[in-house]
Design a protein around this motif. Structure first.
Motif, PDB file in Angstrom:
ATOM      1  N   ALA A 122      31.535  38.662 -62.134  1.00 53.24           N
ATOM      2  CA  ALA A 122      30.320  38.288 -62.853  1.00 53.24           C
ATOM      3  C   ALA A 122      29.088  38.474 -61.977  1.00 53.24           C
ATOM      4  O   ALA A 122      28.020  38.877 -62.461  1.00 53.24           O
ATOM      5  CB  ALA A 122      30.422  36.834 -63.322  1.00 53.24           C
ATOM      6  N   GLY A 123      29.212  38.195 -60.687  1.00 52.57           N
ATOM      7  CA  GLY A 123      28.077  38.368 -59.781  1.00 52.57           C
ATOM      8  C   GLY A 123      27.670  39.822 -59.642  1.00 52.57           C
ATOM      9  O   GLY A 123      26.477  40.145 -59.654  1.00 52.57           O
ATOM     10  N   VAL A 124      28.645  40.697 -59.514  1.00 54.38           N
ATOM     11  CA  VAL A 124      28.334  42.131 -59.423  1.00 54.38           C
ATOM     12  C   VAL A 124      27.678  42.616 -60.712  1.00 54.38           C
ATOM     13  O   VAL A 124      26.700  43.373 -60.684  1.00 54.38           O
ATOM     14  CB  VAL A 124      29.615  42.930 -59.120  1.00 54.38           C
ATOM     15  CG1 VAL A 124      29.350  44.425 -59.213  1.00 54.38           C
ATOM     16  CG2 VAL A 124      30.152  42.576 -57.728  1.00 54.38           C
ATOM     17  N   ALA A 125      28.199  42.151 -61.856  1.00 52.83           N
ATOM     18  CA  ALA A 125      27.608  42.546 -63.134  1.00 52.83           C
ATOM     19  C   ALA A 125      26.171  42.046 -63.258  1.00 52.83           C
ATOM     20  O   ALA A 125      25.289  42.761 -63.754  1.00 52.83           O
ATOM     21  CB  ALA A 125      28.463  42.009 -64.283  1.00 52.83           C
ATOM     22  N   ALA A 126      25.917  40.813 -62.810  1.00 50.38           N
ATOM     23  CA  ALA A 126      24.552  40.276 -62.880  1.00 50.38           C
ATOM     24  C   ALA A 126      23.623  40.988 -61.909  1.00 50.38           C
ATOM     25  O   ALA A 126      22.438  41.182 -62.192  1.00 50.38           O
ATOM     26  CB  ALA A 126      24.573  38.776 -62.582  1.00 50.38           C
ATOM     27  N   LEU A 127      24.157  41.400 -60.773  1.00 46.76           N
ATOM     28  CA  LEU A 127      23.326  42.044 -59.759  1.00 46.76           C
ATOM     29  C   LEU A 127      22.863  43.424 -60.200  1.00 46.76           C
ATOM     30  O   LEU A 127      21.744  43.846 -59.883  1.00 46.76           O
ATOM     31  CB  LEU A 127      24.103  42.146 -58.444  1.00 46.76           C
ATOM     32  CG  LEU A 127      23.303  42.460 -57.184  1.00 46.76           C
ATOM     33  CD1 LEU A 127      22.238  41.413 -56.937  1.00 46.76           C
ATOM     34  CD2 LEU A 127      24.237  42.562 -55.980  1.00 46.76           C
ATOM     35  N   GLY A 177      22.972  44.375 -63.515  1.00 44.67           N
ATOM     36  CA  GLY A 177      22.637  44.329 -64.937  1.00 44.67           C
ATOM     37  C   GLY A 177      21.137  44.379 -65.189  1.00 44.67           C
ATOM     38  O   GLY A 177      20.325  44.580 -64.279  1.00 44.67           O
ATOM     39  N   GLU A 178      20.764  44.161 -66.439  1.00 44.38           N
ATOM     40  CA  GLU A 178      19.369  44.258 -66.850  1.00 44.38           C
ATOM     41  C   GLU A 178      18.650  42.920 -66.909  1.00 44.38           C
ATOM     42  O   GLU A 178      17.431  42.892 -67.034  1.00 44.38           O
ATOM     43  CB  GLU A 178      19.287  44.935 -68.224  1.00 44.38           C
ATOM     44  CG  GLU A 178      19.815  46.368 -68.225  1.00 44.38           C
ATOM     45  CD  GLU A 178      19.698  47.032 -69.581  1.00 44.38           C
ATOM     46  OE1 GLU A 178      19.261  46.332 -70.528  1.00 44.38           O
ATOM     47  OE2 GLU A 178      20.030  48.215 -69.713  1.00 44.38           O
ATOM     48  N   ASP A 179      19.388  41.826 -66.822  1.00 49.08           N
ATOM     49  CA  ASP A 179      18.767  40.503 -66.890  1.00 49.08           C
ATOM     50  C   ASP A 179      18.290  40.114 -65.496  1.00 49.08           C
ATOM     51  O   ASP A 179      19.083  39.714 -64.630  1.00 49.08           O
ATOM     52  CB  ASP A 179      19.768  39.478 -67.421  1.00 49.08           C
ATOM     53  CG  ASP A 179      19.114  38.147 -67.746  1.00 49.08           C
ATOM     54  OD1 ASP A 179      17.933  37.955 -67.375  1.00 49.08           O
ATOM     55  OD2 ASP A 179      19.774  37.287 -68.365  1.00 49.08           O
TER      56      ASP A 179
END
Length: 405
Positions: free
Chosen positions: A210-215, A217-219
């Protein structure tokens, strides 16, 4: 006369208004000029502004007296706050585990921990700190810090902070290893159950993903939390697995070693924000904050940033707690083994030979054997130790065998 100079009526009125003090200021001046009048007392605490323009902490606490006198904290000044516990730990509060009279292996392990954590933690911190600065999660005031040009976005004070913070946290953790209330208990460790350990590993894996995706990502509001999770979930996984024997039974050692230095660093961060040494644009934060908010509605204690300090502190102190707990258990096991060997030698009428001292490699294999016995056996086959003293006793190894590798 002004009319004679060609000024219009409106310009004359503007000049008259400009030369007159504001009503509030005029009233305050007249009130304070009267001997019998008393000025309103200064406010004890004013929490405001998280940007470059707001008042600093000194002005907030002392109603601006020091700031009006020309006192303004820079980044190097904040190192003075960080130095308070460090100076005590290096002088009057020096951990006794570092003294020559203590157990030799524990003493060597303590020094090795400081050297190891300085090399590993500072290198890793430099990477994630640089990534955060590149994204824009934190910005440093160029007027209050020393830039290093195009080589890095981190100022010289920030790089020095990485070393200073790690040393302070490591020394504090070693200090907690000698206090009776927080030191490792005399009872045997209580390893995590295999099911609980597997669940924790799965949770950390999900947090990392989840951290990699948030890092990436667009948000933007999740960037800071994404940075923390992506860089520290693997570190926490190492601490969880290597320290699975001690997390429950030695929880006081872990908490007491982590919370005070972590909280102290968070407090200094609030000082840095109020003194405009650094700031954290709201774009990259969730907006969850506390302490009285400023005019923009944002508190100084930003929970995203507090997580950065607390998590990075635990990465240091958690490693030290494992080493201290394992060193104590290893020393107790060796004492029991030597007592048994001496008894057997006495019954056989043989003289007790010189015991070979244990090394840091023995201790490292002992820690690894408690977490992953099969992996420890493979490591010992690659670099054979001088003895087999590093293996856990059969009864103690049963709990570790189910933990996997």
């Amino acid at each position: 006369q002004l009319k004679a100079c060609g000024l219009s009526r409106h310009m004359i009125l503007a000049l008259a208004c400009a030369s007159r003090p504001p009503p509030a200021l005029a009233c305050a001046s007249r009130a304070c000029a009267r001997p019998s009048a008393r000025c309103p007392p200064p406010r004890l605490l004013t929490v405001s502004s998280t940007g470059w323009e707001g008042p600093g902490l000194v002005e907030g606490i002392l109603s601006g007296h020091l700031e009006r006198a020309g006192v303004d904290l820079s980044y190097w000044d904040l190192h003075g706050f960080l130095l308070v516990p460090t100076a005590w730990l290096l002088t009057a509060g020096k951990p006794s585990l570092l003294d020559e009279g203590k157990d030799p292996l524990t003493r060597r392990a303590s020094f090795a921990f400081i050297a190891f954590i300085l090399a590993i933690a500072v290198a890793q911190a430099f990477v994630w700190d640089s990534v955060g600065a590149q994204i824009g999660i934190w910005e440093f005031n160029p007027q209050k810090s020393t830039g290093l040009g195009a080589a890095t976005l981190l100022p010289a004070e920030e790089i020095a902070w990485l070393f200073h913070h790690v040393v302070k946290a490591a020394l504090w953790q070693i200090k907690m290893g000698e206090w009776r209330l927080t030191a490792a208990p005399c009872s045997d460790p209580a390893p995590l159950e295999p099911v609980a350990r597997a669940a924790c590993n799965a949770t950390l894996l999900a947090a990392w993903a989840a951290g990699v995706a948030a890092l990436v990502g667009e948000d933007d509001s999740l960037r800071c939390l994404g940075l923390v999770a992506s860089f520290f979930a693997p570190v926490f996984a190492l601490i969880l697995n290597l320290g699975s024997r001690y997390l429950l039974s030695h929880w006081r050692l872990f908490v007491a070693g982590w919370l005070p230095p972590g909280a102290w660093t968070v407090a200094i961060d609030c000082v840095g924000q109020q003194q405009r040494v650094w700031r954290f644009p709201q774009t990259f934060l969730t907006g969850v904050a506390t302490l009285p908010p400023d005019s923009s509605g944002v508190g100084l204690l930003k929970l995203d940033i507090a997580a950065v300090y607390l998590v990075s502190t635990f990465a240091v102190t958690g490693t030290g707690a494992i080493i201290l707990a394992a060193a104590q258990e290893f020393a107790a096991q060796r004492q029991r083994q030597r007592g048994g060997e001496a008894s057997e030698a006495g019954r056989a009428g043989a003289a007790e030979g010189e015991q070979e001292p244990e090394t840091l490699w023995h201790l490292g294999l002992f820690i690894l054997h408690g977490a992953a016995p099969a992996l420890a056996e493979r490591a010992a086959a690659v670099v054979p130790p001088s003895s087999s003293a590093w293996r856990l006793a059969p009864g103690q190894a049963d709990g570790a065998a189910g933990g996997g590798t």
